[in-house]
Design a protein around this motif. Structure first.
Motif, PDB file in Angstrom:
ATOM      1  N   GLN A   1       0.825  -1.205   0.000  1.00 36.32           N
ATOM      2  CA  GLN A   1       0.000   0.000   0.000  1.00 36.32           C
ATOM      3  C   GLN A   1       0.859   1.255   0.000  1.00 36.32           C
ATOM      4  OE1 GLN A   1      -2.854   0.236   3.236  1.00 36.32           O
ATOM      5  NE2 GLN A   1      -4.234   1.457   1.965  1.00 36.32           N
ATOM      6  N   ASN A   2       1.932   1.265   0.786  1.00 35.19           N
ATOM      7  CA  ASN A   2       2.779   2.458   0.879  1.00 35.19           C
ATOM      8  C   ASN A   2       3.701   2.602  -0.327  1.00 35.19           C
ATOM      9  OD1 ASN A   2       1.680   3.058   3.413  1.00 35.19           O
ATOM     10  ND2 ASN A   2       3.204   1.809   4.478  1.00 35.19           N
ATOM     11  N   THR A   3       4.259   1.495  -0.808  1.00 32.40           N
ATOM     12  CA  THR A   3       5.216   1.552  -1.921  1.00 32.40           C
ATOM     13  C   THR A   3       4.542   1.958  -3.225  1.00 32.40           C
ATOM     14  OG1 THR A   3       6.539  -0.186  -0.864  1.00 32.40           O
ATOM     15  CG2 THR A   3       6.954   0.249  -3.198  1.00 32.40           C
ATOM     16  N   PHE A   4       3.317   1.479  -3.451  1.00 34.51           N
ATOM     17  CA  PHE A   4       2.644   1.708  -4.729  1.00 34.51           C
ATOM     18  C   PHE A   4       1.440   2.649  -4.623  1.00 34.51           C
ATOM     19  CE2 PHE A   4       4.716  -2.451  -4.833  1.00 34.51           C
ATOM     20  CZ  PHE A   4       5.475  -2.356  -5.989  1.00 34.51           C
ATOM     21  N   GLN A   5       1.287   3.248  -3.449  1.00 34.06           N
ATOM     22  CA  GLN A   5       0.196   4.208  -3.228  1.00 34.06           C
ATOM     23  C   GLN A   5      -1.169   3.591  -3.561  1.00 34.06           C
ATOM     24  OE1 GLN A   5       1.005   7.937  -5.233  1.00 34.06           O
ATOM     25  NE2 GLN A   5       3.035   8.161  -4.316  1.00 34.06           N
ATOM     26  N   LEU A   6      -1.424   2.437  -2.981  1.00 32.31           N
ATOM     27  CA  LEU A   6      -2.664   1.727  -3.237  1.00 32.31           C
ATOM     28  C   LEU A   6      -3.753   2.169  -2.265  1.00 32.31           C
ATOM     29  CD1 LEU A   6      -1.312  -1.933  -3.658  1.00 32.31           C
ATOM     30  CD2 LEU A   6      -1.619  -0.201  -5.437  1.00 32.31           C
ATOM     31  N   THR A   7      -4.959   2.172  -2.726  1.00 31.81           N
ATOM     32  CA  THR A   7      -6.113   2.390  -1.865  1.00 31.81           C
ATOM     33  C   THR A   7      -6.520   1.056  -1.240  1.00 31.81           C
ATOM     34  OG1 THR A   7      -7.702   1.984  -3.639  1.00 31.81           O
ATOM     35  CG2 THR A   7      -6.896   4.251  -3.372  1.00 31.81           C
ATOM     36  N   GLY A   8      -7.459   1.091  -0.291  1.00 30.57           N
ATOM     37  CA  GLY A   8      -7.942  -0.147   0.302  1.00 30.57           C
ATOM     38  C   GLY A   8      -8.544  -1.069  -0.734  1.00 30.57           C
TER      39      GLY A   8
ATOM     40  N   MET B   1      13.921   0.330 -15.533  1.00 24.70           N
ATOM     41  CA  MET B   1      12.947   0.517 -16.613  1.00 24.70           C
ATOM     42  C   MET B   1      12.478   1.951 -16.729  1.00 24.70           C
ATOM     43  SD  MET B   1      10.528  -2.879 -16.277  1.00 24.70           S
ATOM     44  CE  MET B   1      11.221  -4.533 -16.159  1.00 24.70           C
ATOM     45  N   GLY B   2      12.577   2.696 -15.627  1.00 24.12           N
ATOM     46  CA  GLY B   2      12.247   4.114 -15.673  1.00 24.12           C
ATOM     47  C   GLY B   2      10.791   4.467 -15.470  1.00 24.12           C
ATOM     48  N   TYR B   3      10.038   3.620 -14.790  1.00 26.84           N
ATOM     49  CA  TYR B   3       8.626   3.912 -14.560  1.00 26.84           C
ATOM     50  C   TYR B   3       8.440   4.711 -13.270  1.00 26.84           C
ATOM     51  CZ  TYR B   3       7.285   0.659 -18.263  1.00 26.84           C
ATOM     52  OH  TYR B   3       7.121   0.037 -19.479  1.00 26.84           O
ATOM     53  N   GLU B   4       7.465   5.620 -13.283  1.00 28.11           N
ATOM     54  CA  GLU B   4       7.114   6.394 -12.091  1.00 28.11           C
ATOM     55  C   GLU B   4       6.215   5.560 -11.185  1.00 28.11           C
ATOM     56  OE1 GLU B   4       8.409   9.247 -11.450  1.00 28.11           O
ATOM     57  OE2 GLU B   4       9.422   9.505 -13.395  1.00 28.11           O
ATOM     58  N   VAL B   5       5.967   6.082  -9.985  1.00 32.12           N
ATOM     59  CA  VAL B   5       5.209   5.323  -8.983  1.00 32.12           C
ATOM     60  C   VAL B   5       3.817   4.965  -9.498  1.00 32.12           C
ATOM     61  CG1 VAL B   5       4.213   5.381  -6.666  1.00 32.12           C
ATOM     62  CG2 VAL B   5       6.490   6.332  -7.064  1.00 32.12           C
ATOM     63  N   LEU B   6       3.106   5.933 -10.083  1.00 32.36           N
ATOM     64  CA  LEU B   6       1.754   5.649 -10.571  1.00 32.36           C
ATOM     65  C   LEU B   6       1.774   4.654 -11.727  1.00 32.36           C
ATOM     66  CD1 LEU B   6       0.087   9.193 -10.414  1.00 32.36           C
ATOM     67  CD2 LEU B   6      -0.116   7.281  -8.797  1.00 32.36           C
TER      68      LEU B   6
ATOM     69  N   LEU C   1       3.772   1.658 -24.342  1.00 32.97           N
ATOM     70  CA  LEU C   1       3.136   0.519 -24.997  1.00 32.97           C
ATOM     71  C   LEU C   1       3.329  -0.766 -24.191  1.00 32.97           C
ATOM     72  CD1 LEU C   1       1.445   0.100 -27.478  1.00 32.97           C
ATOM     73  CD2 LEU C   1       3.510  -0.475 -28.770  1.00 32.97           C
ATOM     74  N   ILE C   2       4.514  -0.898 -23.587  1.00 35.17           N
ATOM     75  CA  ILE C   2       4.747  -2.056 -22.712  1.00 35.17           C
ATOM     76  C   ILE C   2       3.828  -1.988 -21.505  1.00 35.17           C
ATOM     77  CG2 ILE C   2       6.440  -3.193 -21.216  1.00 35.17           C
ATOM     78  CD1 ILE C   2       8.612  -2.293 -23.166  1.00 35.17           C
ATOM     79  N   LEU C   3       3.635  -0.771 -20.976  1.00 35.57           N
ATOM     80  CA  LEU C   3       2.742  -0.593 -19.828  1.00 35.57           C
ATOM     81  C   LEU C   3       1.308  -0.972 -20.178  1.00 35.57           C
ATOM     82  CD1 LEU C   3       2.546   0.433 -16.899  1.00 35.57           C
ATOM     83  CD2 LEU C   3       2.130   2.725 -17.823  1.00 35.57           C
ATOM     84  N   GLN C   4       0.906  -0.706 -21.388  1.00 33.70           N
ATOM     85  CA  GLN C   4      -0.448  -1.052 -21.824  1.00 33.70           C
ATOM     86  C   GLN C   4      -0.592  -2.548 -22.128  1.00 33.70           C
ATOM     87  OE1 GLN C   4      -1.451   1.500 -25.143  1.00 33.70           O
ATOM     88  NE2 GLN C   4      -0.648   3.316 -24.102  1.00 33.70           N
ATOM     89  N   ASN C   5       0.520  -3.193 -22.442  1.00 33.92           N
ATOM     90  CA  ASN C   5       0.502  -4.625 -22.786  1.00 33.92           C
ATOM     91  C   ASN C   5       1.539  -5.378 -21.956  1.00 33.92           C
ATOM     92  OD1 ASN C   5      -1.249  -4.620 -25.507  1.00 33.92           O
ATOM     93  ND2 ASN C   5       0.147  -2.872 -25.549  1.00 33.92           N
ATOM     94  N   PRO C   6       1.370  -5.439 -20.650  1.00 33.35           N
ATOM     95  CA  PRO C   6       2.388  -6.074 -19.791  1.00 33.35           C
ATOM     96  C   PRO C   6       2.516  -7.572 -20.017  1.00 33.35           C
ATOM     97  CG  PRO C   6       0.415  -5.564 -18.517  1.00 33.35           C
ATOM     98  CD  PRO C   6       0.229  -4.943 -19.867  1.00 33.35           C
TER      99      PRO C   6
END
Length: 388
Positions: free
Chosen positions: A231-238, A270-275, A312-317
């Motif tokens: 939850q803290n690392t990826f800013q997840l909701t309940g 890979m260079g991805y942001e938290v969101l 595109l990779i993010l859209q097709n993991p």
């Protein structure tokens, strides 16, 4: 003169007979020495095997689910290896060490000798338990043979059934986690109550427990820490946390060091942001259960060699879950044997005239790939593979 010749002949015969008797005596003496050495060696081997079997019988404590098996009789085996590394085949007292030629192996366990006599094993087999899997796990056979079905097992099965674990899944559950019978029913109920307090529905709890037989082995404190980490690392909701647990329950109890390595690779390499990491995790949580180096090898080829963008990779993991050799074979085939894209763009760009979906590239059999994507016969594709 005749008498002299007869005497010399008799003397020669006597000498020949004496020499034959002497040779026979030496041979008998050598044979007695060899038999004596073989007897001494056999006694040593028998003593050593008795020592090993004694050590095996004392190993009655079961290992936790994720522990790796250790070798039984390591000290004895280490001694054998030291003797094998010696260039001489003889020990200091001159006896032959037979272990040099054929090292001793500890016999494997087999439930076959107990099934007909054990009502507990018979009931477990009826539930669909795979006893063969237990035979390969250290400590489990001895632990299981001490269980009584009515005293130790029946109450746990009733508890799992009340949670909603399907009857056809009970065999799989018990096969994966026989140590569940060590847990107290009250402790198991507390762990279920924790999920209910976090607004998990009955269907969610059923899915989590059925898909991950080891979940109930974790205390509420451990589960709470792990859910808090995600939850803290990826800013997840309940709601996100509940969705993640339901989609991939095994991730929550997976090795935390491995999870943190993948998180570092996704963010820093890979260079991805938290969101973006959050979106990737919720779409394909199994990526965090992969080996970091394997995951990076696939990403580097897709991003570097194929020219697929990060978005595109993010859209097709799903492309990251496909084996690298399959991606390489199909990409190279499209590049060499199929017409080039008319507008000069990447064939994996959705705006391209010759667009090829990444999911279509990575999924399906070779025959489906040839028919739906490459538009060629399977023979053409197989001929290309042989040329590699």
């Amino acid at each position: 003169m005749k008498n002299l010749k007869i005497q010399s002949n008799n003397s020669a015969k006597c000498l020949l007979m004496f020499s034959n008797v002497l040779c026979l005596s030496k041979m008998l003496k050598a044979l007695r020495v060899i038999l004596s050495r073989s007897s001494t060696t056999c006694v040593r081997i028998t003593q050593r095997r008795l020592l090993v079997s004694t050590k095996i019988d004392t190993k009655d404590v079961a290992e936790p689910p994720n522990s790796s098996p250790a070798c039984i009789g390591e000290d004895i085996d280490a001694g054998i290896e030291n003797r094998e590394s010696d260039s001489s085949l003889l020990s200091p007292n001159g006896t032959i060490e037979l272990e040099t030629y054929a090292p001793y192996y500890v016999p494997s366990f087999n439930f076959a000798a107990y099934v007909n006599k054990s009502s507990t094993l018979q009931e477990l087999v009826k539930l669909g338990v795979n006893l063969y899997d237990w035979e390969k796990r250290k400590g489990i056979p001895n632990y299981v043979l001490k269980l009584d079905f009515d005293r130790d097992i029946k109450k746990v099965i009733r508890f799992l059934h009340d949670l909603g674990v399907p009857a056809e899944k009970l065999g799989f559950f018990i096969t994966k986690n026989p140590l569940i019978f060590k847990e107290n029913i009250e402790d198991l109920q507390v762990r279920v109550n924790y999920l209910e307090s976090k607004n998990f529905s009955n269907e969610m709890i059923q899915r989590v427990i059925t898909a991950n037989p080891f979940w109930l082995m974790f205390s509420t404190a451990r589960i709470d820490r792990r859910l808090g980490h995600f939850q803290n690392t990826f800013q997840l909701t309940g709601e996100d946390v509940r969705a993640l647990c339901t989609k991939q329950p095994r991730l929550i109890t997976f090795n935390m060091n491995s999870i943190q390595e993948v998180t570092f690779a996704v963010k820093e390499l890979m260079g991805y942001e938290v969101l973006e990491m959050k979106a990737l995790l919720l779409k394909s949580p199994i990526l965090w259960m992969m080996n970091k180096d394997v995951l990076m090898a696939r990403f580097n080829y897709i991003y570097g060699e194929m020219g697929v963008s990060q978005d595109l990779i993010l859209q097709n993991p799903g492309i990251l879950r496909s084996r690298l050799f399959r991606i390489k074979q199909r990409h190279e085939f499209l590049q060499k044997c199929c017409p080039k894209v008319p507008d000069g763009k990447s064939r994996y760009d959705p705006k391209s005239l010759g667009y090829v979906s990444l999911d279509a590239l990575a999924s399906g059999s070779d025959a489906e790939f040839c028919i739906n994507v490459a538009k060629v016969s399977i023979e053409t594709f197989n001929a290309f593979l042989k040329s590699l």
